[in-house]
Enzyme design. Structure first.
Site, PDB file in Angstrom:
ATOM      1  N   SER A  80       0.857  -1.178   0.000  1.00 31.04           N
ATOM      2  CA  SER A  80       0.000   0.000   0.000  1.00 31.04           C
ATOM      3  C   SER A  80       0.890   1.224   0.000  1.00 31.04           C
ATOM      4  O   SER A  80       1.972   1.213   0.599  1.00 31.04           O
ATOM      5  CB  SER A  80      -0.890   0.031   1.256  1.00 31.04           C
ATOM      6  N   GLU A  87      -0.946  18.865  -5.638  1.00 37.83           N
ATOM      7  CA  GLU A  87      -2.281  18.916  -6.256  1.00 37.83           C
ATOM      8  C   GLU A  87      -3.223  17.823  -5.754  1.00 37.83           C
ATOM      9  O   GLU A  87      -4.222  17.535  -6.401  1.00 37.83           O
ATOM     10  CB  GLU A  87      -2.143  18.792  -7.780  1.00 37.83           C
ATOM     11  N   SER A  88      -2.975  17.184  -4.658  1.00 38.04           N
ATOM     12  CA  SER A  88      -3.808  16.171  -3.968  1.00 38.04           C
ATOM     13  C   SER A  88      -3.036  14.854  -3.783  1.00 38.04           C
ATOM     14  O   SER A  88      -2.019  14.876  -3.094  1.00 38.04           O
ATOM     15  CB  SER A  88      -5.190  15.978  -4.571  1.00 38.04           C
ATOM     16  N   HIS A  93      -3.241   0.185  -3.527  1.00 45.10           N
ATOM     17  CA  HIS A  93      -3.307  -0.977  -2.631  1.00 45.10           C
ATOM     18  C   HIS A  93      -3.297  -2.199  -3.547  1.00 45.10           C
ATOM     19  O   HIS A  93      -4.116  -2.262  -4.472  1.00 45.10           O
ATOM     20  CB  HIS A  93      -4.590  -0.961  -1.793  1.00 45.10           C
ATOM     21  N   CYS A 108      -5.643  18.354  -8.621  1.00 45.65           N
ATOM     22  CA  CYS A 108      -6.278  19.658  -8.744  1.00 45.65           C
ATOM     23  C   CYS A 108      -5.548  20.480  -9.792  1.00 45.65           C
ATOM     24  O   CYS A 108      -4.356  20.276 -10.044  1.00 45.65           O
ATOM     25  CB  CYS A 108      -6.247  20.402  -7.407  1.00 45.65           C
TER      26      CYS A 108
END
Lengths: 159, 159
Positions: A80, A87-88, A93, A108
């Site tokens: 994971s 930008e986020s 996973h 973003c």
């Protein structure tokens, strides 16, 4: 394993004041792809270093800037991880025993394209099937309330 | 700021072989909530330590186990972060100037409940509005292909 990035303290978060409403396009802060990658090569899904490298390249493909990252390898298998972007984020996973990876590509700003990251990841993990649902997130309604809308449901990328 | 957790190397990823199909319930590896939290207190959305503490408690509320975490504070404001769980992840991106936080709560296994983490986060950040869309992810179709389904769209939690 990555091109030089500017030092973290020189990078500013993508500025929400830059959002422009153009034509009939929804004014949203970002786009988020919820993706299921199937038929991936199991050995690639177990390789934490390979996955970390892939995530860095995927972020670059989306024209995003990595700020932080965290990865974990599970026993007996599975990885994971997340890269936090200016930008986020992008997350993964993996279930090597099923050839399956659940990934999110959330970016973003008009300068980024999460689909390019998704395509890079699918190719690198040798996915034979990619199912993606796209949201526009951070849509401001009147009264300061935020919402999201589903813009593409179950979009299937060709392998 | 958190109760003792077992050492990381004793924690195994949530085991997909434990998935049971019961009645008409879809056999899915996990549930993912895509959430927009509005009307949050701006000072709370700027406080990286407070947000890290909130994320730890949110994971505990969902009965999940944290494996790794990464947080970043942007200048002049805004925090992004993720906690990687044995059961997937929780992420946050904040826009204090808008009282807005984009959060994801993605957990695997019948022992977890991402809604409990969402409720904890909303309460802690003093959100006045929470909009959440729920997916079931990792649904295995014939041929080893995985898909997701939207199970609740625009579910609004009361403040």
């Amino acid at each position: 394993m990555s091109a030089p990035q500017p030092p973290a303290d020189e990078v500013r978060r993508w500025d929400s004041s830059k959002v422009k409403e153009t034509g009939t396009k929804l004014k949203a802060l970002g786009r988020h792809l919820v993706c299921e990658l199937s038929g991936c090569r199991p050995s690639l899904l177990s390789d934490i270093n390979g996955i970390a490298a892939m995530m860095i390249e995927a972020a670059k493909a989306a024209r995003a800037t990595i700020m932080e990252s965290a990865f974990h390898r599970f026993e007996p298998q599975g990885v994971s991880g997340t890269v936090i972007l200016a930008e986020s984020h992008i997350s993964i996973h993996t279930w090597p025993e099923k050839g399956y990876a659940a990934m999110d590509f959330y970016t973003c700003g008009d300068h980024t394209d999460p689909w390019l990251a998704c395509e890079y990841a699918a190719k690198t993990l040798r996915a034979t099937s990619v199912l993606a649902t796209e949201f526009k997130r951070g849509i401001e309604k009147s009264g300061g309330e935020f919402t999201h809308v589903l813009t593409r449901n179950h979009n299937v990328l060709s392998a």
